[in-house]
Design a protein around this motif. Structure first.
Motif, short mmCIF file in Angstrom:
data_model
loop_
_atom_site.label_atom_id
_atom_site.label_comp_id
_atom_site.label_asym_id
_atom_site.label_seq_id
_atom_site.Cartn_x
_atom_site.Cartn_y
_atom_site.Cartn_z
N VAL B 16 31.99 34.46 56.25
CA VAL B 16 32.83 35.66 56.80
C VAL B 16 32.30 36.20 58.05
N LYS B 17 31.84 35.34 58.25
CA LYS B 17 31.49 35.94 60.18
C LYS B 17 31.75 35.61 61.37
N SER B 18 32.87 34.30 60.91
CA SER B 18 33.18 34.12 62.18
C SER B 18 34.53 34.56 62.34
N HIS B 19 35.17 35.64 61.65
CA HIS B 19 36.56 35.80 61.81
C HIS B 19 36.17 37.29 62.88
N LYS B 20 37.60 37.82 62.62
CA LYS B 20 37.13 39.29 64.07
C LYS B 20 36.98 40.05 63.42
N GLN B 21 38.28 39.84 62.52
CA GLN B 21 38.97 40.81 61.23
C GLN B 21 38.86 41.06 60.14
N LEU B 22 38.10 41.21 59.30
CA LEU B 22 37.80 41.22 58.12
C LEU B 22 38.03 42.16 57.16
N THR B 23 38.86 42.42 56.37
CA THR B 23 38.99 43.42 55.19
C THR B 23 37.96 42.97 53.73
N VAL B 24 37.63 44.20 53.28
CA VAL B 24 36.56 43.68 51.89
C VAL B 24 37.12 44.57 50.92
N PHE B 25 37.84 44.19 50.01
CA PHE B 25 38.85 44.34 49.03
C PHE B 25 38.32 44.28 48.09
N GLY B 26 38.39 45.41 47.51
CA GLY B 26 38.44 45.69 45.75
C GLY B 26 39.24 46.01 44.82
N CYS B 27 38.62 45.32 43.37
CA CYS B 27 39.63 45.58 42.57
C CYS B 27 39.29 46.53 41.65
N ASN B 28 39.66 47.13 41.28
CA ASN B 28 39.47 48.30 40.86
C ASN B 28 39.41 48.80 39.33
N THR B 29 39.11 47.38 38.17
CA THR B 29 40.01 47.46 36.31
C THR B 29 38.36 46.67 36.12
N CYS B 30 38.34 45.50 35.53
CA CYS B 30 37.20 44.75 34.72
C CYS B 30 36.14 44.78 35.76
N VAL B 31 35.74 44.27 36.53
CA VAL B 31 34.87 44.06 37.76
C VAL B 31 34.30 45.55 37.88
N ALA B 32 35.02 46.24 38.35
CA ALA B 32 34.56 47.96 38.60
C ALA B 32 33.87 48.61 37.19
N VAL B 33 34.73 47.79 36.52
CA VAL B 33 32.92 48.54 35.03
C VAL B 33 32.13 48.02 35.18
N CYS B 34 31.43 46.43 35.74
CA CYS B 34 30.71 45.64 35.53
C CYS B 34 30.05 46.76 36.69
N LEU B 119 34.04 36.49 29.91
CA LEU B 119 34.46 37.38 29.29
C LEU B 119 34.17 37.90 28.69
N GLY B 120 33.64 38.92 28.20
CA GLY B 120 32.36 40.13 27.69
C GLY B 120 33.12 41.27 27.38
N ASP B 121 31.93 41.73 26.94
CA ASP B 121 31.70 43.79 26.79
C ASP B 121 30.54 43.81 26.92
N VAL B 122 30.73 45.55 26.82
CA VAL B 122 29.87 46.18 27.98
C VAL B 122 28.88 46.56 26.46
N GLN B 123 28.14 46.50 26.59
CA GLN B 123 26.91 46.26 24.92
C GLN B 123 26.41 47.75 24.72
N GLU B 124 26.19 48.41 26.77
CA GLU B 124 25.54 49.66 27.24
C GLU B 124 25.72 49.58 28.45
N ASP B 125 25.38 50.69 29.13
CA ASP B 125 25.59 50.46 30.26
C ASP B 125 24.86 49.73 31.42
N GLY B 126 25.73 48.89 31.65
CA GLY B 126 25.04 48.26 32.99
C GLY B 126 24.47 46.59 31.73
N TYR B 127 24.75 46.06 31.16
CA TYR B 127 24.50 45.41 30.27
C TYR B 127 25.59 44.51 29.61
#
Lengths: 85, 220
Positions: B16-34, B119-127
């Motif tokens: 990303v470093k070659s850009h003058k402007q960058l939006t860092v954009f989250g996805c708040n469902t699956c990948v937020a759980v992990c 594609l997985g499950d949450v065995q415990e928080d962080g695993y």
């Protein structure tokens, strides 16, 4: 104190988060020593004062952060450009 | 859910470093759980990138934002203005979200901040553990709810193989033998006789072999 937080697991969670933030700081070239966490109760005012004094001395000894140097360099460069113009 | 893992920071920075402007954009469902790609993680990553940019003297404006899901059009409504003005986007979504955005914003570079892992499950928080490979022809009904496609390292349908020892796989002592799990589960359900039944050959044409898959519902 550790394990005696009013928010139950609040301070034990904070310890984990501080560890993570230290890793992140290290990743961007900031000395993780610049961040510390202490367990204290509200009744430990003198100990809190001691910690603050010690930590201030530690930060003074470490000197300005690399971010500060980078910002200073940028500021100087902007001023030089202004003068040249 | 979809599990992802943030790419090494240096790899992200190089992208990303070659850009003058960058939006860092989250996805708040699956990948937020992990804890890798949510809006909170987007904010943290944006801060780190700003610190790196400052130190390297790179002039780049970095902002952060996010939505609930980067794989569906309606969720983008709240970020219309933000994305309209973005020169480039660093997406913290899984590979689906990154591609969806690339298709949606045809002229904007969309970079992946995550490696989509499984594609997985949450065995415990962080695993998180892998449980499904989306093979398109589920056999869980006859394997006691244990997927041999995902959990048997050899994808066997007539296991266990000779590499199974004390319930563990020969690939690693940390990996359970899927077929031992199948047998244990059938036994617990009193259905061990099912293990002896012959099952038809699996229809692999519904897996990836036929290229990218899709399905369309009537009446929508």
């Amino acid at each position: 104190m550790e394990g005696q937080c009013h928010f139950l697991e609040g301070n034990t969670n904070a310890v984990k988060r501080i560890k993570k933030v230290k890793e992140l700081l290290n990743m961007v070239g900031v000395d993780p020593e610049r961040l510390e966490f202490f367990h204290l109760s509200a009744a430990q005012g003198p100990r809190w004062a001691e910690i603050c004094t010690e930590f201030t001395e530690k930060i003074n000894a470490l000197g300005p952060s690399p971010i500060w140097f980078a910002l200073q360099k940028k500021l100087e460069s902007t001023e030089n450009n202004k003068q040249a113009a | 859910m979809i599990v992802g893992e943030q790419k090494p920071f240096d790899e992200v920075w190089e992208m990303v470093k070659s850009h003058k402007q960058l939006t860092v954009f989250g996805c708040n469902t699956c990948v937020a759980v992990c804890h890798q790609g949510g809006n909170k993680e987007a904010e943290i990553l944006a801060s780190l990138l700003k610190m790196r940019a400052t130190q390297e003297g790179v002039d780049i404006e970095i902002v952060d934002g996010g939505i609930e899901r980067q794989c569906e059009h309606p969720f983008f409504d709240s970020a219309k203005e933000l994305l309209k003005d973005s020169e480039a986007v660093l997406s913290l979504a899984c590979g689906i979200g990154v591609q969806f955005m690339a298709q949606k914003y045809k002229e904007t570079p969309i970079y992946p901040a995550l490696n989509t892992t499984f594609l997985g499950d949450v065995q415990e928080d962080g695993y998180f553990t892998e449980k499904c490979q989306a093979c398109g022809d589920c056999v869980l009904g006859v394997t006691g709810g244990v997927c041999p496609v995902t959990r048997c390292c050899k994808r066997l349908f007539n296991g266990p193989c000779g590499g199974s020892s004390d319930g563990k796989c020969e690939i690693s002592k940390d990996i359970d033998c899927a077929w031992q799990l199948v047998i244990d589960r059938l036994k617990a359900m009193g259905k061990l006789d099912d293990y002896e039944k012959l099952t038809p050959i699996k229809d692999w044409s519904k897996d990836r072999a036929g290229g990218p898959r899709s399905f369309k519902l009537e009446g929508f």
